[in-house]
Design a protein around this motif. Structure first.
Motif, PDB file in Angstrom:
ATOM      1  N   GLY A 331      94.078  27.488  63.843  1.00 48.40           N
ATOM      2  CA  GLY A 331      94.679  26.981  62.621  1.00 48.40           C
ATOM      3  C   GLY A 331      94.922  25.492  62.692  1.00 48.40           C
ATOM      4  N   SER A 332      95.288  24.906  61.559  1.00 49.87           N
ATOM      5  CA  SER A 332      95.417  23.452  61.463  1.00 49.87           C
ATOM      6  C   SER A 332      96.575  22.891  62.276  1.00 49.87           C
ATOM      7  CB  SER A 332      95.576  23.039  60.003  1.00 49.87           C
ATOM      8  OG  SER A 332      96.705  23.664  59.419  1.00 49.87           O
ATOM      9  N   THR A 333      97.600  23.696  62.575  1.00 49.64           N
ATOM     10  CA  THR A 333      98.712  23.185  63.376  1.00 49.64           C
ATOM     11  C   THR A 333      98.284  22.869  64.799  1.00 49.64           C
ATOM     12  OG1 THR A 333      99.364  25.471  63.847  1.00 49.64           O
ATOM     13  CG2 THR A 333     100.504  24.353  62.043  1.00 49.64           C
ATOM     14  N   GLY A 334      97.138  23.406  65.231  1.00 45.96           N
ATOM     15  CA  GLY A 334      96.637  23.090  66.561  1.00 45.96           C
ATOM     16  C   GLY A 334      96.205  21.646  66.708  1.00 45.96           C
ATOM     17  N   GLU A 341      91.684  13.688  59.814  1.00 43.75           N
ATOM     18  CA  GLU A 341      90.700  14.254  58.901  1.00 43.75           C
ATOM     19  C   GLU A 341      90.624  15.768  59.025  1.00 43.75           C
ATOM     20  OE1 GLU A 341      85.888  13.963  58.166  1.00 43.75           O
ATOM     21  OE2 GLU A 341      86.985  12.213  58.888  1.00 43.75           O
ATOM     22  N   GLY A 342      90.776  16.273  60.266  1.00 42.08           N
ATOM     23  CA  GLY A 342      90.669  17.710  60.476  1.00 42.08           C
ATOM     24  C   GLY A 342      91.830  18.509  59.916  1.00 42.08           C
ATOM     25  N   THR A 343      92.941  17.845  59.584  1.00 34.76           N
ATOM     26  CA  THR A 343      94.084  18.569  59.023  1.00 34.76           C
ATOM     27  C   THR A 343      94.299  18.245  57.545  1.00 34.76           C
ATOM     28  OG1 THR A 343      95.595  16.804  59.734  1.00 34.76           O
ATOM     29  CG2 THR A 343      95.272  18.646  61.242  1.00 34.76           C
ATOM     30  N   HIS A 344      93.470  17.378  56.987  1.00 34.92           N
ATOM     31  CA  HIS A 344      93.607  17.000  55.584  1.00 34.92           C
ATOM     32  C   HIS A 344      93.265  18.203  54.706  1.00 34.92           C
ATOM     33  CE1 HIS A 344      94.081  14.410  52.231  1.00 34.92           C
ATOM     34  NE2 HIS A 344      92.792  14.277  51.936  1.00 34.92           N
ATOM     35  N   LEU A 347      89.877  18.891  52.867  1.00 33.69           N
ATOM     36  CA  LEU A 347      88.749  19.115  53.757  1.00 33.69           C
ATOM     37  C   LEU A 347      88.865  20.437  54.513  1.00 33.69           C
ATOM     38  CD1 LEU A 347      88.310  15.540  55.284  1.00 33.69           C
ATOM     39  CD2 LEU A 347      87.029  16.589  53.400  1.00 33.69           C
ATOM     40  N   ARG A 348      90.085  20.836  54.844  1.00 32.38           N
ATOM     41  CA  ARG A 348      90.279  22.034  55.661  1.00 32.38           C
ATOM     42  C   ARG A 348      90.335  23.309  54.821  1.00 32.38           C
ATOM     43  NH1 ARG A 348      92.091  21.989  61.554  1.00 32.38           N
ATOM     44  NH2 ARG A 348      92.143  24.203  62.013  1.00 32.38           N
ATOM     45  N   SER A 386      87.526  25.266  63.554  1.00 34.28           N
ATOM     46  CA  SER A 386      88.726  25.031  62.756  1.00 34.28           C
ATOM     47  C   SER A 386      88.719  25.999  61.584  1.00 34.28           C
ATOM     48  CB  SER A 386      88.761  23.588  62.241  1.00 34.28           C
ATOM     49  OG  SER A 386      88.927  22.685  63.310  1.00 34.28           O
ATOM     50  N   GLY A 387      89.833  26.728  61.436  1.00 34.37           N
ATOM     51  CA  GLY A 387      89.935  27.713  60.366  1.00 34.37           C
ATOM     52  C   GLY A 387      90.806  27.246  59.221  1.00 34.37           C
ATOM     53  N   PRO A 388      90.687  27.872  58.057  1.00 39.38           N
ATOM     54  CA  PRO A 388      91.446  27.459  56.863  1.00 39.38           C
ATOM     55  C   PRO A 388      92.826  28.107  56.788  1.00 39.38           C
ATOM     56  CG  PRO A 388      89.888  29.156  56.258  1.00 39.38           C
ATOM     57  CD  PRO A 388      89.688  28.924  57.739  1.00 39.38           C
ATOM     58  N   PHE A 389      93.580  28.062  57.869  1.00 38.37           N
ATOM     59  CA  PHE A 389      94.935  28.604  57.910  1.00 38.37           C
ATOM     60  C   PHE A 389      95.777  27.707  58.796  1.00 38.37           C
ATOM     61  CE2 PHE A 389      92.033  30.838  60.742  1.00 38.37           C
ATOM     62  CZ  PHE A 389      92.616  30.689  61.985  1.00 38.37           C
TER      63      PHE A 389
END
Length: 494
Positions: A331-334, A341-344, A347-348, A386-389
């Motif tokens: 998940g994005s918290t990682g 960019e990877g947590t925007h 985009l995610r 990277s997953g959408p959660f």
């Protein structure tokens, strides 16, 4: 039973009716006058005073109450109060009236006209960290709280640590260090923790070192970034050594996951900030190291935690060839709290993509930890995604079988390996992130077909993969049950 309840009615018997005696008539007149005002509310039987002396304002002991309980202002009895009078032991043991009319002092008066004083029935609110102090064991006797300190206290992992400490029965927050925000309210960085820490503020490095030096023992969690954590820990330990105190440390950064400064520098492209301290740390999962040989712990990363939980049983039992293929989604918290960019979100959101294929920097620590846990030097071919959660990790580990095995045998081997691991559950169905998100549990499953084995693992990256695993280690370091403060289940619908 019908006559029994009827006996509590106010005018059931003729000798109780007003008008049968002048005294009764006067009482009835006064009662009728009061009906036009505020109706007197009933009192709880435990809060009634005895009618022995109008000048007595204190509550007599229960054994001295010789008159009916549950009286109304007109000294009539409600149905349930009559039952309490008939069975007096009920009132003594807390079986009060159920008419839902709370007692109030303003409408209850002494015979001389003075307003009565009725003690408000207090309820204890949720416990806050400042309320803790000495605790009480189940068998009696007080136990002291263990001061807990969080270094690098503004990131997602730090927030998860603070949430777990707030609910822990033995750890009490003593300091949250942030050199970038000293003096700022903790609730400003973590609004969801405002109820648990309404007055807590971030402390500077000097203030934190002073607190650790003043405590005989303390539990220190470092959630600082790699490269910064080692220097903070080294300075804190030097201060504690001069003061003669003994902090125990779990570092959640990558700074103490490697045995040598050369191995660390090869991965992170910078020299280690405290190479002399490496020998004081062990890097392992609690499930893979029963006896801790060092004073402190470097916790494996979140991806490493999931991969090791799935692969070490296979390697330890020599079930597979020592080349494992791993695919993982996080998940994005990682990616941390700082926006990249990877947590925007645009985009995610609603997207899935890989990054760092076959060159992820956690692979060397996975290899080292697996070797230490089972003695096998394995090769891990890892492709992260990277997953959408927001939170959670799901990994799939595949390998070629080294001997004949079916799916039932695989699940049996996993269950046997983790029989003493309270946070690892082996299920027949595939694990789901929603079943473990926000908890310290790991769910595993597996299958065998055509000479290939696949083991699947789902964990929460912030909890089991970081903060929860750190608290699990700290419990063991202070000889507490490993599960203390960590058994809350996943919400299920995150």
């Amino acid at each position: 039973m019908r006559d029994f309840h009827r006996s509590g009615r106010r005018h059931h018997h003729t000798h109780q009716r007003s008008g049968a005696h002048p005294h009764h008539a006067e009482r009835a007149r006064l009662r009728q006058a009061r009906r036009g005002g505020v109706r007197a509310r009933r009192r709880h039987p435990r809060h009634l005073r005895g009618r022995c002396d109008p000048r007595v304002s204190r509550h007599p002991h229960r054994t001295q109450r010789r008159h009916p309980v549950g009286e109304r202002s007109g000294r009539g009895l409600g149905r349930r109060e009559a039952a309490a009078r008939t069975l007096p032991h009920r009132a003594v043991r807390g079986h009060g009236p159920l008419h839902r009319q709370p007692g109030g002092g303003r409408d209850h008066h002494h015979p001389d006209g003075r307003a009565g004083l009725q003690r408000h029935r207090q309820r204890r609110g949720a416990r806050r960290p400042g309320d803790r102090g000495a605790r009480t064991r189940a068998g009696g006797g007080a136990v002291s709280a263990i001061p807990a300190v969080v270094l690098g206290g503004t990131g997602y992992v730090a927030g998860e640590l603070l949430r777990l400490i707030a609910a822990h029965p033995r750890f009490e927050l003593a300091a949250v260090m942030s050199d970038s925000q000293p003096g700022e309210p903790l609730a400003a960085a973590f609004p969801h923790l405002g109820g648990a820490y309404p007055d807590e503020r971030f402390k500077s490095q000097a203030q934190t070192q002073e607190i650790v030096s003043a405590a005989r023992v303390s539990a220190v969690f470092s959630a600082a970034p790699h490269g910064a954590s080692a220097a903070l820990i080294d300075a804190l330990l030097r201060t504690a050594e001069r003061a003669g105190t003994q902090p125990r440390i779990v570092d959640i950064s990558a700074d103490f996951r490697y045995a040598t400064p050369e191995a660390y520098a090869a991965v992170y492209r910078q020299p280690h900030a405290a190479p002399a301290r490496l020998a004081q740390f062990s890097c392992a999962l609690p499930e893979h190291l029963r006896e801790l040989p060092t004073a402190h712990v470097g916790h494996p990363g979140c991806f490493a935690t999931a991969i090791l939980l799935a692969s070490v049983p296979l390697l330890a039992a020599r079930l597979v060839a020592p080349t494992l293929f791993v695919s993982g989604v996080t998940g994005s918290t990682g990616s941390g709290r700082r926006p990249v960019e990877g947590t925007h979100h645009p985009l995610r959101h609603a997207d899935l993509y890989s990054y760092g294929a076959l060159r992820h920097r956690h692979v060397p620590e996975v290899t080292a930890c697996a070797r230490a846990a089972c003695g096998v030097d394995a090769h891990f071919a890892f492709v992260p995604h990277s997953g959408p959660f927001a939170r959670g990790i799901h990994v799939t580990v595949q390998a070629q079988l080294a001997r004949a095995l079916d799916s039932a045998g695989l699940l049996a081997a996993l269950r046997e390996f983790y029989a003493r691991a309270p946070f690892v559950r082996v299920e027949s169905q595939a694990p789901r992130i929603k079943d473990v998100a926000s908890s310290n549990y790991a769910h595993l499953s597996g299958a065998v077909a055509g000479g290939t084995v696949a083991v699947l693992c789902a964990i929460d990256n912030l909890n089991k993969g970081a903060a929860g695993g750190a608290v699990q280690w700290m419990n063991r370091m202070f000889d507490l049950p490993e599960t203390t403060g960590l058994t809350a289940p996943a919400p299920g619908w995150t």
